[in-house]
Design a protein around this motif. Structure first.
Motif, PDB file in Angstrom:
ATOM      1  N   TYR A  13       0.841  -1.190   0.000  1.00  0.00           N
ATOM      2  CA  TYR A  13       0.000   0.000   0.000  1.00  0.00           C
ATOM      3  C   TYR A  13       0.877   1.242   0.000  1.00  0.00           C
ATOM      4  N   LEU A  26      -5.049   4.381   2.936  1.00  0.00           N
ATOM      5  CA  LEU A  26      -4.124   3.494   2.242  1.00  0.00           C
ATOM      6  C   LEU A  26      -4.668   3.184   0.854  1.00  0.00           C
ATOM      7  N   MET A  27      -3.782   3.274  -0.119  1.00  0.00           N
ATOM      8  CA  MET A  27      -4.143   2.945  -1.489  1.00  0.00           C
ATOM      9  C   MET A  27      -3.451   1.638  -1.847  1.00  0.00           C
ATOM     10  N   LEU A  28      -4.233   0.636  -2.195  1.00  0.00           N
ATOM     11  CA  LEU A  28      -3.645  -0.639  -2.587  1.00  0.00           C
ATOM     12  C   LEU A  28      -2.889  -0.463  -3.901  1.00  0.00           C
ATOM     13  N   GLU A  82      -2.682  -2.776  -9.220  1.00  0.00           N
ATOM     14  CA  GLU A  82      -3.923  -2.021  -9.343  1.00  0.00           C
ATOM     15  C   GLU A  82      -3.819  -1.056 -10.519  1.00  0.00           C
ATOM     16  N   GLN A 104     -10.319   4.131  -2.516  1.00  0.00           N
ATOM     17  CA  GLN A 104     -10.635   3.072  -3.459  1.00  0.00           C
ATOM     18  C   GLN A 104     -11.963   2.415  -3.159  1.00  0.00           C
ATOM     19  N   LEU A 106      -0.760  -0.556  10.579  1.00  0.00           N
ATOM     20  CA  LEU A 106      -2.125  -0.701  11.066  1.00  0.00           C
ATOM     21  C   LEU A 106      -2.257  -1.919  11.971  1.00  0.00           C
ATOM     22  N   PHE A 132      -9.606   3.106  10.485  1.00  0.00           N
ATOM     23  CA  PHE A 132      -9.991   2.829   9.103  1.00  0.00           C
ATOM     24  C   PHE A 132     -10.869   1.585   9.045  1.00  0.00           C
ATOM     25  N   LYS A 181      -9.113  -9.025  -2.146  1.00  0.00           N
ATOM     26  CA  LYS A 181      -8.492  -7.715  -1.997  1.00  0.00           C
ATOM     27  C   LYS A 181      -9.129  -6.971  -0.830  1.00  0.00           C
ATOM     28  N   PHE A 182      -8.327  -6.078  -0.278  1.00  0.00           N
ATOM     29  CA  PHE A 182      -8.803  -5.247   0.809  1.00  0.00           C
ATOM     30  C   PHE A 182      -8.761  -3.791   0.370  1.00  0.00           C
ATOM     31  N   TYR A 183      -9.828  -3.083   0.638  1.00  0.00           N
ATOM     32  CA  TYR A 183      -9.871  -1.664   0.311  1.00  0.00           C
ATOM     33  C   TYR A 183     -10.232  -0.889   1.564  1.00  0.00           C
ATOM     34  N   PHE A 184      -9.532   0.216   1.752  1.00  0.00           N
ATOM     35  CA  PHE A 184      -9.683   0.993   2.967  1.00  0.00           C
ATOM     36  C   PHE A 184     -10.515   2.237   2.758  1.00  0.00           C
ATOM     37  N   GLY A 185     -11.265   2.585   3.791  1.00  0.00           N
ATOM     38  CA  GLY A 185     -11.986   3.842   3.792  1.00  0.00           C
ATOM     39  C   GLY A 185     -11.032   4.991   4.033  1.00  0.00           C
TER      40      GLY A 185
END
Lengths: 117, 109
Positions: A36, A44-46, A59, B2, B43, B88, B96-100
Motif C-alpha cells: 500500500y 491506504l491505497m492498494l 492495481e 478506493q 495498522l 480505518f 483484496k482489501f480496500y480501505f476507507g
C-alpha cells in the motif's frame, strides 16, 4: 500473534536511485502479501498484490516497471521503487495474510517512509 | 478512496466519552474489518464482522454492519487518551482489501 517486519522504516535517497523495501512474515507463512501507499492524512491505497512464486497483480494506474515486486518465498516480499523521484516520496506499508483463508485478516508492517531528494 | 468514505473525518472528545465513527462502502463484501493506525505507524487489526452478521462486540468496541445500506459503524465506549489514533474500515472482496478514508480520533485527557 502474527508479526510482519518491514525494513527499512525510513529511507532518504537521491532522485534517480532505486530503493528496496522488504516485508517479512516472521512467524507464519504468507502466500499473499499486499503493498500500500499512503499520502499524508489520507487512506491506504492498494498498489499491488504480491503472490508467492508468481507475478504480482497491480492495481489500475500503478506502474509495474516503476514498482517492482518480488515474492520469492513464503515469508518475504520486496518492493523496489526504481529511479525514484520526489513525487514517489510517500509512506509505503506492506501487509501479509495468513494462508488459512478462513482468517482473512491482514497483519501490517510498521511502514517505510521514503523521502526522495 | 478506493472503496468508500468514513465520517467524521476528525473527532475530538473527552476521555470517558463514547466515540462513534461511520464507514460507507461501494461494492458487495465478504467481510468488513476495522483497523487502527497510530501516527506514522502500520495498522493494527481491531475487529472483523462478516457480511451475514449485524453486530459484534470486542471489549470496548462495538461494530455494526448494515449491508442494505452498505455501511458500518464503530463505537468505542469509555474512551481513553490512548485511543487517540486514526481508524480505518476495510472491506474484503475477491481477495483484496480496500480501505476507507479514515477517522482521526483525538481523545483529550
Amino acid at each position: 500473534g502474527a508479526v510482519v517486519s518491514q525494513h527499512p522504516s525510513w529511507v532518504i535517497c537521491k532522485s534517480g536511485t532505486s530503493v528496496k523495501i522488504e516485508c517479512r512474515s516472521l512467524d507464519f507463512q504468507a502466500t499473499t502479501m499486499f503493498w500500500y501507499r499512503q499520502f499524508p492524512k489520507q487512506s491506504l491505497m492498494l498498489m499491488a498484490t504480491s503472490n508467492e512464486g508468481s507475478k504480482a497483480t497491480y492495481e489500475q494506474g500503478v506502474e509495474k516497471d516503476k514498482f517492482l515486486i518480488n515474492h520469492a518465498s513464503l515469508t518475504l516480499s520486496t518492493l523496489t521503487v526504481t529511479s525514484a523521484h520526489p513525487e514517489d516520496s510517500s509512506f509505503y506499508i506492506c501487509s501479509a495474510r495468513i494462508t488459512d483463508r478462513a482468517k482473512n485478516i491482514q497483519y501490517f508492517g510498521a511502514g517505510t517512509r521514503l523521502s526522495v531528494l | 478512496s478506493q472503496q468508500g468514505e468514513e465520517d467524521p473525518q476528525a473527532l475530538s472528545i473527552q476521555e470517558g466519552e463514547n466515540a462513534t465513527m461511520n464507514c460507507s462502502y461501494k461494492t458487495s463484501i465478504n467481510n468488513l474489518q476495522w483497523y487502527r493506525q497510530n501516527s506514522g505507524r502500520g495498522l493494527v487489526h481491531l475487529i472483523l464482522i462478516r457480511s451475514n452478521e449485524r453486530e459484534k462486540h470486542s471489549g470496548r468496541l462495538r461494530v455494526t454492519l448494515d449491508t442494505s445500506k452498505k455501511s458500518s459503524s464503530l463505537l468505542i465506549t469509555a474512551s481513553r487518551a490512548a485511543d487517540t489514533a486514526s481508524y480505518f474500515c476495510a472491506t474484503h472482496n475477491f481477495n483484496k482489501f480496500y480501505f476507507g478514508s479514515g477517522t482521526k480520533l483525538n481523545v483529550k485527557p
